[in-house]
Design an enzyme around this catalytic site. Structure first.
Site, PDB file in Angstrom:
ATOM      1  N   ASP A  80      39.589 -79.902  34.004  1.00 16.27           N
ATOM      2  CA  ASP A  80      39.728 -78.561  33.426  1.00 16.27           C
ATOM      3  C   ASP A  80      40.328 -77.574  34.425  1.00 16.27           C
ATOM      4  OD1 ASP A  80      37.374 -78.932  34.944  1.00 16.27           O
ATOM      5  OD2 ASP A  80      36.576 -77.044  34.180  1.00 16.27           O
ATOM      6  N   GLU A  81      40.871 -76.518  33.890  1.00 18.12           N
ATOM      7  CA  GLU A  81      41.271 -75.332  34.645  1.00 18.12           C
ATOM      8  C   GLU A  81      42.018 -75.625  35.942  1.00 18.12           C
ATOM      9  OE1 GLU A  81      38.063 -71.988  33.585  1.00 18.12           O
ATOM     10  OE2 GLU A  81      37.271 -73.488  34.955  1.00 18.12           O
ATOM     11  N   VAL A  82      43.105 -76.359  35.843  1.00 13.24           N
ATOM     12  CA  VAL A  82      43.897 -76.608  37.047  1.00 13.24           C
ATOM     13  C   VAL A  82      44.826 -75.414  37.259  1.00 13.24           C
ATOM     14  CG1 VAL A  82      45.477 -78.175  38.189  1.00 13.24           C
ATOM     15  CG2 VAL A  82      43.808 -79.061  36.545  1.00 13.24           C
TER      16      VAL A  82
END
Lengths: 529, 534
Positions: A322-324
């Protein structure tokens, strides 16, 4: 409507049952009556049926019998009651357990059957289940059916229950990176999970702030990445203890090692693993996500996940994803070169996909399945068809219901978490909103709906540690537990309020610091030690 | 542990480094001060303390001595806070360059007030001079000593070798506001005495000095009255959910030993449903048309029996609770039930009140004020009593709680010459995601239109933790460290406002509370070194 007819039946049953209203989560089918049988602790026992596949020596059930005996009657020594007290001709002096298939030493899995039937009547007191895991669920239900009169006598009403979960994956996420949680907090959480029939502990083990998992292949990770390498770590022994404690309660441990983002804490103990960020033409001294362009990265991941695969026996691993944040990758000239070479243009999602795909291949080779956060799907990473996608974003890029539709339409299995971020708190009885979520309320075929294997309540740790975890989690997570276990038709808030308030008092009685739902009191309040 | 292997040269080198970094290392202890004292001078010179030698005692010049229980108990408590919860490393004492601090001598200058109860004008000022080998804590009264001991304990930290360390310092301190309170609500949920005592501990760590005990309300009446035992027999949640006279005594004495006043609130005429169960005819019977509906409203203000009851009841309260003030409530009176009742209608006519039920409320409150004056107590009321134009006697304290335009309310109340307590921005039962303590911290209690004379009428404020969703299971982490923000706002200078600086100090302070056994929740991601205590 058939649904509402069934509903009235449930309500009627509850009204008749008196104390049976304390059941949480509500069973699929229940019939109870006013007829009650006394139970005398001094001679009550749990017994294996002679033809049960599980027999004395079955660790899961032997220990469960002991636990439930203590939960029911405390550890006091019980005297034989006066003959005068025993006016009732029919007393319950045992619960007979019959498990159909053996498997006492196994681990629960996504496929484990948890159904059971429980019969309390003049002829028999009988718990039948397919597996030991079903027997555990039935024992919990049994323990919630027993009540105590003001005079101190234990009773159970005549009852017939046939029960099974609506969804096979009913999880709870704890975050041990934002704040370290002592082992006792984790074990305590597993206890309450069992009380509310959760069956997956999603252990978000590490993240940016700290790396408490003590790796034996890379001990530097904890030494340099934990808050305090002497005290704020989980040793191999701790992990084993958690897994076994969970197993004895029919709970799977799904560990998450989130990459390539959320990995700041990996950096100090694994030089070269993270991407050096640049400011202009110079490295800025800060680091970004895992560096996806180096062979050494994948060698490291191979070794690391080989360890993780053997330490955590569950078939599934959670690989995060997630959320790179792309800004650091963008700043790095080597990464820019690599992008050109690979023909990725300026699309860093392609680089992310490149990383994740390589990682997934590594993990697949170890014979593991995997769960990932929804971004992996959103960013169109090519994943194995049996990948499980966890939906966590409430609104963007699409509403979570739409996301469930998209994920299942692509034939992936889905887990729902978006509406169940219990770390988000508001004033008042916010459990109601949590409770009223219907996980299958999206447009899709029955086949699509069948791909939703369950959901998870998430307790992220930015503002949560052992000082406030328990009251923040319970009984709010109970709302998720019932939604995932009970029939879709069990949605009446008044009915739920009463039972959840009773369940919460039962938790206090069992020593769990569960917070109140509204004004009122419990016979036995929580006492500070 | 690893340091054990380090050679002496390296050790000394490191010490030298520490000495050079004095502004930083002093900042580290400075950082731990909460609430920030009026004036702090900290020298780079370090002193070490050894648990075996260090002693807190009375200075020969002090008016207080070993017979002063408040101080004897406090000395023991603070010794434990300082040393008790740490592991005592036998560090490389010999190689430690710092001279030793051997004693803290306490000197009370004026009449000590050892056996008194604190009150709104109690002197809490103190000065603390930390110098080797003997530190001196000087205060006019014991109350200042208590505040000074807390500050002294906050100055001490363990260096990386485990040595207890303190910077030479000179601190002069006194509170900005004399009334710094926490409201707890034991009616919506009963709170075990243990929880109340724990709250008093934490209050002392944050230099709060008033426990506003909202002891009864609609939902339950846990206060066990000697004169009217039926009130709690019938009105409490259960017979185990009561505060016996002994419980109340324990709370009051525990608070006194920490320089904390206990102000009980018996809210009337509204919020009084639970009184009705044990006291027949006290509440107004509501009507549905011409017949009684079976439900009850506020206290019945038209009966003589009401006032003779209140007279006896508050006579008891005035002796049970030693504080000069009693909180009389007076908030949120609903008029529908009064309106429905024909006897009340008649009474209104008789009195010429027309249909203005506020006048009836005023009538009731006036009579109640008279009762309170008769027993020689002062009154605190919620703002409605002022808003409804009750003629207040001078000195009645008005507590401002309505969030909308509370600054205007402060202007109005002080313009009429009444003392004000501010609570409106500090309802800590309202929770939200994230760092809401900053919001509480940023409140400036004197930020309203008014003369400087008006401003002096603001005697302080209270953080309120109403109990609808709070009981012993979640009280402590919900209250702390969020209430600490209010604690500093009410104690420290007006210009102590930087929330960045506050964050650093509060993080340290929060960990200290955890170490002392108070389950204060985290401000944000991070850790404490002793979190396993709770």
């Amino acid at each position: 409507m058939a649904g509402s007819a069934l509903w009235f039946f449930l309500l009627l049953a509850a009204a008749l049952a008196g104390r049976a209203t304390a059941l949480w989560p509500w069973p699929q089918y229940i019939q109870t009556s006013d007829l009650r049988y006394p139970i005398f602790p001094h001679n009550f026992q749990f017994q294996y049926h002679v033809s049960s596949a599980a027999q004395p020596g079955c660790s899961v059930l032997d220990e469960a019998f002991q636990r439930y005996r203590d939960l029911l009657f405390g550890s006091d020594f019980w005297h034989r009651p006066d003959p005068a007290e025993k006016q009732h001709t029919l007393e319950i002096n045992s619960l007979v357990i019959h498990v159909a298939t053996p498997g006492c030493d196994q681990l629960p899995s996504l496929e484990s059957a948890e159904n059971y039937t429980l019969t309390i009547n003049d002829e028999q007191n009988f718990l039948f289940s397919e597996t030991v895991w079903g027997a555990l669920r039935g024992l919990e239900t049994f323990s919630q059916l027993v009540w105590r009169s003001p005079e101190g006598t234990f009773f159970i009403n005549k009852t017939e229950i046939e029960d099974f979960p609506r969804f096979p994956h009913r999880g709870l996420l704890l975050d041990t990176s934002r704040h370290y949680l002592p082992l006792s907090s984790i074990l305590n959480t597993l206890d309450v999970m069992a009380y509310s029939k959760f069956n997956v502990f999603h252990w978000h083990m590490v993240d940016d702030p700290s790396f408490p998992y003590e790796s034996f292949t890379f001990p530097e990770l904890t030494r340099k990445g934990s808050y305090n390498p002497a005290t704020h770590i989980y040793t191999a022994q701790d992990v084993k203890e958690v897994i076994e404690y969970a197993r004895l309660r029919g709970i799977r441990v799904l560990v998450e090692f989130d990459t390539p983002g959320h990995t700041q804490s990996w950096g100090p103990g694994a030089p070269g693993l993270l991407t050096p960020c640049y400011s202009g033409s110079q490295p800025s001294g800060t680091f970004g996500p895992v560096n996806p362009i180096l062979n050494s990265t994948y060698e490291f991941m191979s070794t690391f996940f080989l360890e993780v695969s053997s330490v955590f026996p569950d078939f599934y691993l959670h690989l995060g994803g997630d959320e790179v944040d792309f800004s650091c990758w963008k700043s790095n000239p080597d990464i820019q070169d690599f992008m050109k070479k690979k023909g990725f243009g300026n699309d860093f999602k392609k680089l992310e996909s490149f990383y994740i795909q390589t990682l997934l291949d590594i993990v697949s080779a170890y014979g593991k399945g995997y769960v990932v956060w929804q971004e992996v799907f959103d960013n169109k990473v090519k994943v194995r068809p049996d990948t499980i996608i966890q939906v966590w974003r409430e609104e963007a890029p699409v509403s979570y219901m739409k996301e469930l539709e998209l994920v299942t339409n692509a034939s992936f299995r889905a887990l729902l978490s978006a509406p169940w971020y219990l770390n988000h708190i508001t004033y008042g009885p916010d459990w109601e909103k949590v409770y009223m979520v219907e996980p299958l309320a999206f447009d899709g075929t029955p086949e699509q709906k069948a791909l939703v294997i369950g959901g998870e309540a998430c307790m992220w740790g930015e503002y949560v540690d052992s000082t406030n975890l328990v009251p923040r989690l319970w009984p709010r997570a109970g709302a998720v537990a019932e939604r995932l276990w009970s029939s879709k038709l069990v949605t009446n808030l008044d009915f739920a309020s009463k039972r959840l308030a009773d369940f919460r008092c039962e938790l206090l009685r069992r020593g769990i610091q569960a917070q109140p739902l509204n004004v009122g009191y419990c016979e036995q309040e929580f006492e500070e030690t | 542990m690893e340091q054990r292997g380090w050679g002496l040269p390296r050790l000394l080198g490191l010490l030298a480094l520490l000495a050079v970094q004095v502004p930083r290392s002093s900042a580290s202890s400075y950082m731990g001060l909460w609430p920030l004292p009026l004036s702090v001078e900290m020298s780079p010179r370090l002193l070490r303390l050894s648990p075996e030698n260090f002693h807190i005692g009375h200075d020969s010049s002090s008016t207080a001595g070993p017979s002063c229980t408040i101080l004897q108990e406090a000395f023991r408590r603070y010794y434990d806070y300082i040393f008790g919860f740490y592991k005592w490393h036998r560090g490389p004492a010999k190689s430690h360059a710092a001279p030793e601090l051997e004693q803290l001598l306490v000197s009370v200058v004026l009449d000590s007030q050892c056996n008194a109860f604190p009150n709104v004008s109690s002197d809490e000022s103190y000065s603390l001079l930390v110098k080797g080998p003997v530190a001196i804590l000087k205060a006019n009264r014991v109350w200042g000593v208590l505040r000074g001991l807390e500050t002294f304990s906050q100055l001490i930290y363990q260096d990386s070798y485990g040595t207890f360390t303190i910077n030479e310092s000179n601190i002069v301190d006194s509170p900005r506001f004399p009334h710094r309170g926490i409201l707890i609500d034991t009616a919506r949920h009963y709170l075990p005495v243990k929880t109340i005592l724990k709250t008093l501990d934490a209050m002392a760590f944050n230099k709060f000095n008033v426990l506003h005990w909202h002891i009864v309300d609609d939902q339950s009446f846990p206060y066990q009255s000697i004169t009217f035992p039926q009130l709690s027999n019938k009105g409490s949640y259960s017979l185990s959910h009561v505060y016996t006279p002994n419980d109340v005594r324990i709370v009051i004495e525990y608070a006194r030993l920490r320089g904390i006043r206990v102000i009980p609130e018996f809210d009337t005429p509204g919020h009084a449903q639970s009184w009705g169960k044990g006291q027949k005819d006290l509440l107004t019977p509501c009507y549905h048309g011409h017949t009684q509906s079976g439900t009850f409203g506020p206290i019945n203000p038209i009966l003589n029996t009401t006032y003779s009851f209140l007279s006896k009841f508050f006579n008891e309260i005035s002796t049970v609770f030693p504080d000069h003030f009693i909180h009389l409530g007076g908030d949120e009176v609903e008029f529908q039930c009064w309106e429905s009742n024909p006897d009340i209608q008649k009474f209104m006519q008789q009195k010429g009140f027309g249909t203005d039920f506020k006048k009836l409320e005023v009538f009731y409150i006036q009579k109640l004020f008279n009762i309170i004056s008769t027993v020689n107590k002062g009154s605190i009321v919620w703002q409605e009593v002022f808003d409804n134009n009750v003629k207040l006697q001078p000195g009645v304290v008005v507590q401002v709680w309505k969030y909308g335009d509370y600054a205007k309310e402060q202007s109005r109340v002080t313009a009429e010459g009444f003392p004000v307590l501010l609570s409106a921005p500090w309802y800590l039962d309202y929770i939200s995601y994230g760092q809401d303590w900053v919001k509480y911290y940023n409140v400036e209690p004197l930020d309203f239109d008014g003369t400087s004379k008006q401003k002096t009428l603001v005697i302080g404020g209270e953080a309120c933790l109403w109990g609808e969703y709070v009981d012993a299971t979640n009280l402590t982490p919900r209250l702390w460290p969020r209430a600490s923000a209010v604690g500093e706002r009410l104690w420290s200078r007006q210009d102590v406002r930087s929330s960045q600086d506050a964050y650093k100090r509060l993080t340290v302070h929060r960990c200290r509370m955890v170490r002392r056994g108070v389950a204060a929740e985290p401000l944000f991601t991070g850790y404490c070194n002793h979190e396993d205590r709770v």
